[in-house]
Each structure stands twice: as C-alpha cells, then as structure tokens.
Design an enzyme around this catalytic site. Structure first.
Site, PDB file in Angstrom:
ATOM      1  N   HIS A 186      -1.035  -1.462   9.063  1.00  8.83           N
ATOM      2  CA  HIS A 186      -1.669  -0.035   8.936  1.00  8.83           C
ATOM      3  C   HIS A 186      -3.004  -0.064   9.127  1.00  8.83           C
ATOM      4  CE1 HIS A 186       1.729  -0.482   5.817  1.00  8.83           C
ATOM      5  NE2 HIS A 186       1.952   0.657   5.748  1.00  8.83           N
ATOM      6  N   ASP A 214      -4.909  -1.772   6.389  1.00  7.81           N
ATOM      7  CA  ASP A 214      -4.893  -3.216   6.037  1.00  7.81           C
ATOM      8  C   ASP A 214      -5.996  -3.919   6.839  1.00  7.81           C
ATOM      9  OD1 ASP A 214      -2.191  -2.459   5.197  1.00  7.81           O
ATOM     10  OD2 ASP A 214      -1.245  -2.861   6.990  1.00  7.81           O
TER      11      ASP A 214
HETATM   12  C1  XLS Z   1       6.988   1.095   2.028  1.00  6.20           C
HETATM   13  C2  XLS Z   1       7.290   0.975   3.583  1.00  6.20           C
HETATM   14  C3  XLS Z   1       6.025   0.736   4.158  1.00  6.20           C
HETATM   15  C4  XLS Z   1       6.292   0.915   5.763  1.00  6.20           C
HETATM   16  C5  XLS Z   1       5.101   1.145   6.640  1.00  6.20           C
HETATM   17  O1  XLS Z   1       7.790   1.040   1.197  1.00  6.20           O
HETATM   18  O2  XLS Z   1       8.202  -0.043   3.738  1.00  6.20           O
HETATM   19  O3  XLS Z   1       5.639  -0.829   4.015  1.00  6.20           O
HETATM   20  O4  XLS Z   1       6.991   0.132   6.285  1.00  6.20           O
HETATM   21  O5  XLS Z   1       4.209   2.260   6.055  1.00  6.20           O
END
Ligand code: XLS
Ligand code: NI
Ligand code: NI
Length: 435
Positions: free
Chosen positions: A101, A104
């Site tokens: 993301h 991150d």
């Molecule tokens: C959260 C989601 C997130 C997605 C990406 O529960 O799994 O990690 O994979 O935003």
C-alpha cells in the site's frame, strides 16, 4: 551494504523433508517441476509489505510491541531503510514478488501533494532495488482505510472532497504500480461500507463505488497498464458491513456496473472464513465466472472470529484451495500473497523469516498434494461419473425444452429417478490419501 537487521540469518535453502532446521524449506523447492512447470512459477509467492514492515504490533487493546530501527515511520530516510530491510528479507526468503500500500512504503504527510511526491520518491528508490535484484511487484494498492480522513469511506464517503482525495490517491498509486511493472492493481474497501444504516444511503454509495471503479478501469486503459484490476472481497472488519462482502456479492456488483470483463477478484482465506465460506468455495465461485484473479493466503483463528491474518498452517485446507486453483487454470497473472503477520509477541527478526518459510512450505506441500490429485484424476472421475446422465441426448435436449414437454416425457417414459449415493466419505478418504 547490509542493514544488519537480519544479521546471522543466511539465505534459506531447500533442504528436503528430513531437514530439522528452523530456517530451511522442506517442501518449497522453486526449481522442482510439478505438472510441467517450476514450482516458483505455479505459486508466485509474494510478501506483503504492510504486515512485516509497517505494522508495529498493536491490537485493539494495546500498542506497539515491535521495535524496529525504521521507527518512527514518519521520515523519508527511515522509509528507505525500511525498504532496504524489506529487500534483504525478500532475498533471504527467495520470494519472487512483493505487494504494497502507498502508506506502507512512504510516510504519511497529511496532504495530497506531499503524499504523492514522497510516494514517487520512494517508488523510484524501490524501483532501483527491483532492477538490482530482479524482484517483481505482484500488486500495488492504496491504503484508504487507516488515516482518519477515510473514516466514513473513500469512494463511498458522503463528502465529495473525500471521493476526490481517493480518486487522486488511486491515480498516484496506479501510476506508481505501472512504473514498477506491477502485474496487478488491487482495491480492497475496508471503509467502503457502513457502521449504521441510520446515517447511510446505501444505493447512492454503491453507485459512487461503481462509478469510481469504472474510472479506475478507464485510467488503466488510458495509461496502458496491462495488469489486472482486482477487487478483494471481505464481509466486515473494520466496517460493520462492507459492500464487497464475498465473491458472489462482488460479481453481482461488477455485473451491475458493467465491469465483469474488466475486473477480477483477489480472494483471501481469512475473508472467506469471515463470510461463512471455505476458501475453496470462494475460489470455485470466482472460477465459475472466470474471475479468479489472485489470492491472499493466510488463516484466521477459528475460535476468535477475528481477521487474525495468521500464516497458513493447515495442509489439507491449502491442498483443496490449490486443487480448485489448478482446476481453474492456475493463478495466471495473480499469485500467492502472504497477507499474514507474525503474532505481536514474535518480536525478533528471525520470527519474520521463519513465519514466511513455514507458510511457503505449507503452500508448497498443499500444492503438491493438489497436483497429485489432479494428475491421479480421482476427483474428476467421480465428478464425471456423477454428472454422466447429462451427457445423454434426452438430458441435453431438456435444457432447451419447456415444462409442459418435460412433463409429457415424464408421463410417457414413466421417469422415476433412482436415488444414488453422493459418496462424500469415500471422496474425503480419497483426499486424505494425498494430504
Ligand atoms: C485487509 C485486507 C488488506 C488488503 C489490501 O483485511 O486483506 O490487507 O489485502 O488492502
Ligand atoms: Ni485481510
Ligand atoms: Ni488481503
């Protein structure tokens, strides 16, 4: 030059089933040929940046437990150090892909212009590291759920300025993903849903979400991004109800907004469980519509009922997952992303490595069992047998017939179906031979 974070940990090797090392692969052998292809190319493992490098160990009852040299995560220099460590881990694990993301990889700046320029700077830096190492990006995505600006939703926010901020954010993340040669772009809508219907116009929010996704697809074509656009179903958490509830709901949504040929699904094990499904159910639903895009591999604690994002640890479950994936034609441009995190007490660098190694081994072992089942053909044979009646001309013709004619045939031929065993236990025993 090494950061020293993983000092004393060597690059992991495949040592085979008899290895007793905490830091070796017993089942994942990237070069092993399974069903005519290298295991690495089937499984396409990816490391999720957020769980391993951005999460600080907090839970709803307590804060940070993981103390890292790149904390606090509010500075570009430390964001680069975090990237250095991340690439050291990718190398130790011999994983071909990673995912991020925006939030991150760059520090939050509190305004769009600075968020964008830091994102561009850090993705240039990451791009150089990808060049140098051969590491590939499975997908990029925008975190439109953590910062308080998203608390009422992103594309479904009642405030049009938040919709605008979201559109600008996704554009920046798509550009960065495209720049890095990303093979997919993911949208997961953690806040695209509601806390209470008392303050929510669901119809309007769904229309906005549909329009937003159409703009994403248009922009993909405009910039010539060749990757897949994926949405990720999840029923709730953080929202009380999320609009992308499960695979079937997402498929209905995509059809409603005419996006069924443009967008596929990124399915996650733990989200399937939260929705009251098995993972293979979600994969079978997506596959039956040709919409299987990629998977987020993890597991939930079956007692707590939360999205605990633990590493997979159940070979029989994983084997059925990959069985359905192989039947659907494989992962294609998708991959196996470890959307999984260590426990908050697992504070040492070695925990980051051992957790992924174990997850990769469980997947490899489940995948090999699945491949053996496919090659043996026992399940397929049982299926063919069970549906064999539909191969007769009368049965095929019936599907183009009508109730009255069928009724006549039932009367004239005296049709009276004979019950047949579903053979469930025999099939369960069959699967157990492989896992
Ligand atoms: C959260 C989601 C997130 C997605 C990406 O529960 O799994 O990690 O994979 O935003
Ligand atoms: Ni998740
Ligand atoms: Ni996920």
């Amino acid at each position: 030059m090494s950061t020293g974070f993983f000092d004393g940990i060597e690059k992991l090797a495949y040592e085979g089933v008899d290895s007793t090392s905490d830091l070796a692969f017993r089942h994942y052998n990237p070069d092993e040929i399974v069903m005519g292809k290298r295991m690495e190319e089937h499984l396409r493992f990816a490391i999720a940046y957020w769980h391993s490098f951005a999460w600080e160990g907090g839970d709803p009852f307590g804060g940070q437990t993981l103390v890292r040299p790149w904390h606090p995560q509010d500075d570009m220099g430390r964001a680069k150090m975090k990237a250095d460590v991340a690439f050291e881990m990718f190398d130790i694990l011999n994983a071909p892909y990673f995912c991020w993301h925006d939030a991150d990889i760059r520090p939050e700046q509190g305004n769009f212009a600075d968020n964008l320029s830091t994102l561009n700077e850090i993705t240039d830096y990451i791009g150089e590291k990808m060049q140098a190492t051969g590491m590939k990006l499975l997908w990029g995505t925008a975190n439109m759920f953590s910062h308080m600006r998203w608390m009422g939703g992103a594309s479904t926010n009642p405030d049009p300025d938040v919709f605008a901020f979201a559109a600008a954010t996704v554009k920046g993340c798509m550009d960065a993903t495209h720049k890095l040669g990303g093979e997919n772009y993911v949208l997961w809508g953690g806040r695209e849903g509601y806390e209470t219907l008392l303050n929510t116009d669901m119809g309007q929010e769904l229309d906005h979400m549909g329009r937003f996704l159409s703009m994403v697809v248009d922009y993909k074509h405009k910039i010539g991004f060749k990757g897949q656009i994926l949405v990720e179903p999840k029923p709730q958490e953080p929202s009380k109800h999320q609009y992308d509830y499960d695979a079937a709901t997402c498929i209905g949504f995509l059809r409603k907004y005419g996006l069924e040929n443009e967008v596929k699904l990124n399915l996650e094990q733990g989200h399937a469980i939260l929705a009251g499904h098995s993972f293979e159910h979600e994969i079978a639903v997506a596959a039956s519509e040709g919409m299987l895009g990629s998977i987020d591999m993890n597991r939930n604690d079956y007692q707590s009922g939360w999205d605990t994002d633990q590493f997979p640890n159940n070979v029989p479950e994983v084997a059925l997952t990959y069985y359905h994936i192989i039947q659907a034609g494989g992962l294609g441009a998708g991959g196996t992303n470890f959307d999984a995190k260590i426990r908050r007490q697992s504070i040492d660098p070695i925990d980051l490595i051992a957790s992924h190694a174990g997850g990769m081994d469980v997947c490899a072992r489940g995948f090999k069992a699945a491949a053996a089942m496919v090659e043996d053909g026992g399940l397929q044979k049982a299926l063919d047998d069970r549906y064999a009646g539909w191969k007769t001309p009368e049965a095929e013709a019936m599907l183009n017939s009508d109730l009255a004619s069928i009724s006549e045939r039932v009367l004239s031929d005296g049709i009276n179906p004979a019950p047949r065993s579903g053979r469930q236990e025999i099939l369960e025993n069959y699967v157990n031979r492989f896992v």
